[in-house]
Design a protein around this motif. Structure first.
Motif, PDB file in Angstrom:
ATOM      1  N   PRO A 104      43.197 -26.352 -21.768  1.00 57.96           N
ATOM      2  CA  PRO A 104      42.426 -26.770 -22.813  1.00 57.96           C
ATOM      3  C   PRO A 104      40.956 -26.675 -22.478  1.00 57.96           C
ATOM      4  CG  PRO A 104      44.375 -28.611 -22.088  1.00 57.96           C
ATOM      5  CD  PRO A 104      44.156 -27.328 -21.233  1.00 57.96           C
ATOM      6  N   SER A 105      40.663 -26.874 -20.901  1.00 56.60           N
ATOM      7  CA  SER A 105      39.202 -26.532 -20.558  1.00 56.60           C
ATOM      8  C   SER A 105      38.837 -25.175 -20.804  1.00 56.60           C
ATOM      9  CB  SER A 105      39.172 -27.021 -19.159  1.00 56.60           C
ATOM     10  OG  SER A 105      40.002 -26.558 -18.369  1.00 56.60           O
ATOM     11  N   ASP A 106      39.731 -24.046 -20.802  1.00 59.14           N
ATOM     12  CA  ASP A 106      39.094 -22.840 -21.292  1.00 59.14           C
ATOM     13  C   ASP A 106      38.523 -22.569 -22.217  1.00 59.14           C
ATOM     14  OD1 ASP A 106      40.645 -22.118 -19.013  1.00 59.14           O
ATOM     15  OD2 ASP A 106      42.594 -21.263 -20.200  1.00 59.14           O
ATOM     16  N   ARG A 107      38.519 -23.697 -23.146  1.00 62.62           N
ATOM     17  CA  ARG A 107      37.973 -23.406 -24.524  1.00 62.62           C
ATOM     18  C   ARG A 107      36.637 -24.184 -24.660  1.00 62.62           C
ATOM     19  NH1 ARG A 107      43.301 -23.517 -25.533  1.00 62.62           N
ATOM     20  NH2 ARG A 107      43.509 -25.630 -25.964  1.00 62.62           N
ATOM     21  N   VAL A 215      39.555 -25.883 -10.588  1.00 60.67           N
ATOM     22  CA  VAL A 215      38.944 -24.809 -10.415  1.00 60.67           C
ATOM     23  C   VAL A 215      39.145 -24.435  -8.966  1.00 60.67           C
ATOM     24  CG1 VAL A 215      36.967 -23.342 -10.347  1.00 60.67           C
ATOM     25  CG2 VAL A 215      37.153 -24.835 -12.298  1.00 60.67           C
ATOM     26  N   THR A 216      39.709 -23.071  -8.579  1.00 63.85           N
ATOM     27  CA  THR A 216      40.023 -22.911  -6.999  1.00 63.85           C
ATOM     28  C   THR A 216      38.982 -21.779  -6.663  1.00 63.85           C
ATOM     29  OG1 THR A 216      41.726 -21.445  -7.758  1.00 63.85           O
ATOM     30  CG2 THR A 216      42.317 -23.822  -7.459  1.00 63.85           C
ATOM     31  N   GLY A 217      38.734 -21.640  -5.348  1.00 59.87           N
ATOM     32  CA  GLY A 217      38.041 -20.430  -5.190  1.00 59.87           C
ATOM     33  C   GLY A 217      38.410 -20.498  -3.574  1.00 59.87           C
ATOM     34  N   HIS A 218      38.158 -19.058  -3.085  1.00 58.65           N
ATOM     35  CA  HIS A 218      38.380 -18.771  -1.824  1.00 58.65           C
ATOM     36  C   HIS A 218      37.084 -18.082  -1.018  1.00 58.65           C
ATOM     37  CE1 HIS A 218      39.914 -17.224   2.024  1.00 58.65           C
ATOM     38  NE2 HIS A 218      39.832 -16.018   1.698  1.00 58.65           N
ATOM     39  N   TRP A 219      36.551 -18.961   0.151  1.00 61.20           N
ATOM     40  CA  TRP A 219      35.513 -18.657   0.534  1.00 61.20           C
ATOM     41  C   TRP A 219      35.554 -18.374   2.182  1.00 61.20           C
ATOM     42  CZ3 TRP A 219      31.721 -23.016  -1.830  1.00 61.20           C
ATOM     43  CH2 TRP A 219      31.688 -22.988  -3.285  1.00 61.20           C
ATOM     44  N   PRO A 256      25.023 -25.436 -13.051  1.00 63.65           N
ATOM     45  CA  PRO A 256      25.006 -26.437 -14.212  1.00 63.65           C
ATOM     46  C   PRO A 256      26.601 -26.729 -14.550  1.00 63.65           C
ATOM     47  CG  PRO A 256      24.611 -24.299 -15.233  1.00 63.65           C
ATOM     48  CD  PRO A 256      24.757 -23.932 -13.815  1.00 63.65           C
ATOM     49  N   LEU A 257      27.223 -27.289 -13.931  1.00 62.67           N
ATOM     50  CA  LEU A 257      28.641 -27.455 -13.819  1.00 62.67           C
ATOM     51  C   LEU A 257      28.948 -28.338 -15.158  1.00 62.67           C
ATOM     52  CD1 LEU A 257      29.754 -29.036 -10.307  1.00 62.67           C
ATOM     53  CD2 LEU A 257      29.554 -26.591 -11.110  1.00 62.67           C
ATOM     54  N   ASP A 258      28.214 -29.204 -15.731  1.00 65.99           N
ATOM     55  CA  ASP A 258      28.492 -29.741 -17.117  1.00 65.99           C
ATOM     56  C   ASP A 258      28.212 -28.985 -18.084  1.00 65.99           C
ATOM     57  OD1 ASP A 258      25.861 -29.866 -16.869  1.00 65.99           O
ATOM     58  OD2 ASP A 258      25.627 -32.076 -17.163  1.00 65.99           O
ATOM     59  N   SER A 259      27.873 -27.882 -18.084  1.00 66.35           N
ATOM     60  CA  SER A 259      27.475 -27.009 -19.240  1.00 66.35           C
ATOM     61  C   SER A 259      27.998 -25.684 -19.271  1.00 66.35           C
ATOM     62  CB  SER A 259      25.837 -26.664 -19.278  1.00 66.35           C
ATOM     63  OG  SER A 259      25.409 -25.894 -18.267  1.00 66.35           O
ATOM     64  N   ARG A 262      35.392 -23.260 -18.469  1.00 66.79           N
ATOM     65  CA  ARG A 262      36.106 -23.169 -17.352  1.00 66.79           C
ATOM     66  C   ARG A 262      36.047 -21.627 -16.838  1.00 66.79           C
ATOM     67  NH1 ARG A 262      40.241 -25.712 -14.686  1.00 66.79           N
ATOM     68  NH2 ARG A 262      41.459 -24.205 -13.575  1.00 66.79           N
ATOM     69  N   LEU A 263      36.025 -20.779 -17.930  1.00 70.17           N
ATOM     70  CA  LEU A 263      36.112 -19.208 -17.290  1.00 70.17           C
ATOM     71  C   LEU A 263      34.775 -19.058 -16.866  1.00 70.17           C
ATOM     72  CD1 LEU A 263      37.365 -16.601 -17.312  1.00 70.17           C
ATOM     73  CD2 LEU A 263      36.512 -15.910 -19.768  1.00 70.17           C
ATOM     74  N   SER A 264      33.635 -19.337 -17.308  1.00 69.70           N
ATOM     75  CA  SER A 264      32.366 -18.986 -16.742  1.00 69.70           C
ATOM     76  C   SER A 264      32.125 -19.661 -15.234  1.00 69.70           C
ATOM     77  CB  SER A 264      31.141 -19.466 -17.570  1.00 69.70           C
ATOM     78  OG  SER A 264      31.111 -18.995 -18.583  1.00 69.70           O
ATOM     79  N   LEU A 265      32.791 -20.958 -15.175  1.00 68.29           N
ATOM     80  CA  LEU A 265      32.800 -21.579 -13.907  1.00 68.29           C
ATOM     81  C   LEU A 265      33.719 -20.814 -12.799  1.00 68.29           C
ATOM     82  CD1 LEU A 265      31.604 -23.872 -12.391  1.00 68.29           C
ATOM     83  CD2 LEU A 265      33.546 -25.634 -13.384  1.00 68.29           C
ATOM     84  N   GLN A 266      34.706 -20.305 -13.166  1.00 67.88           N
ATOM     85  CA  GLN A 266      35.686 -19.716 -12.233  1.00 67.88           C
ATOM     86  C   GLN A 266      34.973 -18.507 -11.646  1.00 67.88           C
ATOM     87  OE1 GLN A 266      38.944 -20.486 -11.327  1.00 67.88           O
ATOM     88  NE2 GLN A 266      38.063 -19.217  -9.767  1.00 67.88           N
ATOM     89  N   LYS A 267      34.351 -17.645 -12.723  1.00 66.33           N
ATOM     90  CA  LYS A 267      33.526 -16.578 -12.428  1.00 66.33           C
ATOM     91  C   LYS A 267      32.411 -16.702 -11.150  1.00 66.33           C
ATOM     92  CE  LYS A 267      34.789 -13.626 -16.414  1.00 66.33           C
ATOM     93  NZ  LYS A 267      33.893 -12.819 -17.418  1.00 66.33           N
ATOM     94  N   ALA A 268      31.638 -17.864 -11.646  1.00 65.67           N
ATOM     95  CA  ALA A 268      30.467 -18.095 -10.778  1.00 65.67           C
ATOM     96  C   ALA A 268      31.221 -18.555  -9.392  1.00 65.67           C
ATOM     97  CB  ALA A 268      29.982 -19.368 -11.402  1.00 65.67           C
ATOM     98  N   VAL A 269      32.158 -19.352  -9.238  1.00 63.17           N
ATOM     99  CA  VAL A 269      32.688 -19.518  -8.037  1.00 63.17           C
ATOM    100  C   VAL A 269      33.184 -18.484  -7.258  1.00 63.17           C
ATOM    101  CG1 VAL A 269      35.036 -20.767  -7.068  1.00 63.17           C
ATOM    102  CG2 VAL A 269      33.386 -22.135  -8.551  1.00 63.17           C
ATOM    103  N   ASP A 270      33.771 -17.617  -8.012  1.00 66.48           N
ATOM    104  CA  ASP A 270      34.047 -16.274  -7.312  1.00 66.48           C
ATOM    105  C   ASP A 270      33.055 -15.362  -6.714  1.00 66.48           C
ATOM    106  OD1 ASP A 270      36.767 -16.806  -7.535  1.00 66.48           O
ATOM    107  OD2 ASP A 270      37.094 -15.663  -9.459  1.00 66.48           O
ATOM    108  N   ARG A 271      31.940 -15.490  -7.649  1.00 69.03           N
ATOM    109  CA  ARG A 271      30.680 -14.740  -7.154  1.00 69.03           C
ATOM    110  C   ARG A 271      30.209 -15.211  -6.236  1.00 69.03           C
ATOM    111  NH1 ARG A 271      29.523 -14.339 -12.687  1.00 69.03           N
ATOM    112  NH2 ARG A 271      28.323 -16.059 -12.694  1.00 69.03           N
ATOM    113  N   ILE A 272      30.102 -16.505  -5.632  1.00 67.31           N
ATOM    114  CA  ILE A 272      29.688 -17.209  -4.531  1.00 67.31           C
ATOM    115  C   ILE A 272      30.484 -16.750  -3.370  1.00 67.31           C
ATOM    116  CG2 ILE A 272      29.401 -19.215  -3.499  1.00 67.31           C
ATOM    117  CD1 ILE A 272      28.864 -20.648  -6.201  1.00 67.31           C
ATOM    118  N   GLY A 273      31.811 -16.684  -3.396  1.00 64.56           N
ATOM    119  CA  GLY A 273      32.527 -16.180  -2.291  1.00 64.56           C
ATOM    120  C   GLY A 273      32.299 -14.787  -1.982  1.00 64.56           C
ATOM    121  N   HIS A 274      32.484 -14.040  -3.157  1.00 61.93           N
ATOM    122  CA  HIS A 274      32.464 -12.380  -3.020  1.00 61.93           C
ATOM    123  C   HIS A 274      31.537 -11.939  -3.904  1.00 61.93           C
ATOM    124  CE1 HIS A 274      36.472 -14.608  -2.790  1.00 61.93           C
ATOM    125  NE2 HIS A 274      36.635 -13.389  -1.876  1.00 61.93           N
ATOM    126  N   PRO A 275      30.157 -11.788  -3.583  1.00 62.48           N
ATOM    127  CA  PRO A 275      29.024 -11.454  -4.470  1.00 62.48           C
ATOM    128  C   PRO A 275      28.948 -10.125  -4.534  1.00 62.48           C
ATOM    129  CG  PRO A 275      28.233 -11.962  -1.909  1.00 62.48           C
ATOM    130  CD  PRO A 275      29.626 -12.441  -2.286  1.00 62.48           C
TER     131      PRO A 275
END
Length: 281
Positions: A104-107, A215-219, A256-259, A262-275
């Motif tokens: 649901p949080s994808d939307r 949300v998961t990430g590999h750093w 800005p986690l509350d804004s 989910r998709l944008s947040l996942q991409k942001a988390v991935d970019r932090i670990g894999h710029p």
């Protein structure tokens, strides 16, 4: 796609090929060396090579040379096309039938504005890297997060070089200890909002399916505990691991986690670990 779909499903129908695929999915967007894949899955190099060849022929995995090494990654465009084809064929695109597949949080934004975000950092030993990440996020934004760390196979105690560095940086260390996943994620514990692995070995392992779909990430960060040489050389390895994680934690805390959806947040988390990685749109 109709002609390709059966071949892809047949390729994934082999249990050990599926294990290779699942490991690469867990490590996405990393490119993983063949030797690391073989070691993590307990496969002979020749056997792994045949599985990777089949996955590449099906279009599910790509290969890249780095010097004399070959590294492998999921072709996420093909994987998404495959899932889309399955849903359109089996569900005819009906959201009432296929909606359990999507979160649901994808939307929309993640609906948790009135409480702290729960964050878990995982490494194998929980004696340095995940302890650094826990301490750094707590120091960076303690009012916004409940922070935990754990190890898949925790060591008896936190590494003394790690403790010395944390104390030198002004972190509170009296409550820190090496913990198992069960210590922080029991059946009665609230679900985590974010789960990060900070070592490749932990990311390669089968971790629990986390309640609440965090949300998961590999750093991944090199293990300073394995550093050899003089005490000064070992201390430098811990400094480098701490500095890498500090930069990532600061970037994460600034989101800005509350804004973000989910998709944008996942991409942001991935970019932090894999710029330098280019994730598909």
């Amino acid at each position: 796609m109709e002609s390709e779909l059966p071949a892809r499903l047949a390729t994934l129908g082999h249990p050990e090929r599926l294990s290779v695929f699942r490991l690469l999915m867990r490590r996405y967007p990393d490119r993983v060396p063949a030797g690391e894949l073989a070691g993590a899955l307990g496969l002979r190099p020749s056997t792994l090579s045949s599985y990777l060849a089949a996955l590449m022929q099906a279009g599910l995995v790509t290969q890249e040379r780095a010097g004399t090494s070959r590294r492998y990654a999921i072709d996420m465009v093909t994987v998404r096309d495959t899932f889309d084809a399955l849903l359109l064929d089996c569900c005819r695109g009906r959201p009432d039938v296929c909606s359990p597949v999507s979160l649901p949080s994808d939307r929309g934004p993640i609906p948790m504005p009135d409480r702290k975000y729960r964050v878990l950092f995982i490494c194998t030993g929980n004696s340095a890297r995940s302890i650094f990440a826990e301490s750094l996020l707590r120091a960076e934004a303690d009012d916004r997060f409940e922070v935990f760390s754990a190890g898949t196979r925790p060591r008896p105690a936190i590494n003394p070089f790690a403790l010395e560095l944390l104390e030198a940086k002004g972190h509170e260390t009296s409550g820190l200890r090496a913990k198992t996943l069960a210590d922080v994620g029991g059946p009665d514990a609230p679900p985590f909002d974010f789960v990060f692995t900070v070592c490749d070995q932990a990311a390669n392992e089968e971790c629990p399916v986390w309640e609440g779909h965090p949300v998961t990430g590999h750093w991944g960060v090199p293990d300073p505990v394995k550093a050899e040489g003089t005490d000064a050389e070992k201390a430098l390895a811990f400094q480098q691991a701490y500095g890498t994680l500090r930069n990532r934690i600061r970037a994460f805390a600034a989101l800005p986690l509350d804004s973000l959806d989910r998709l944008s947040l996942q991409k942001a988390v991935d970019r932090i670990g894999h710029p330098d990685a280019q994730a598909p749109a």
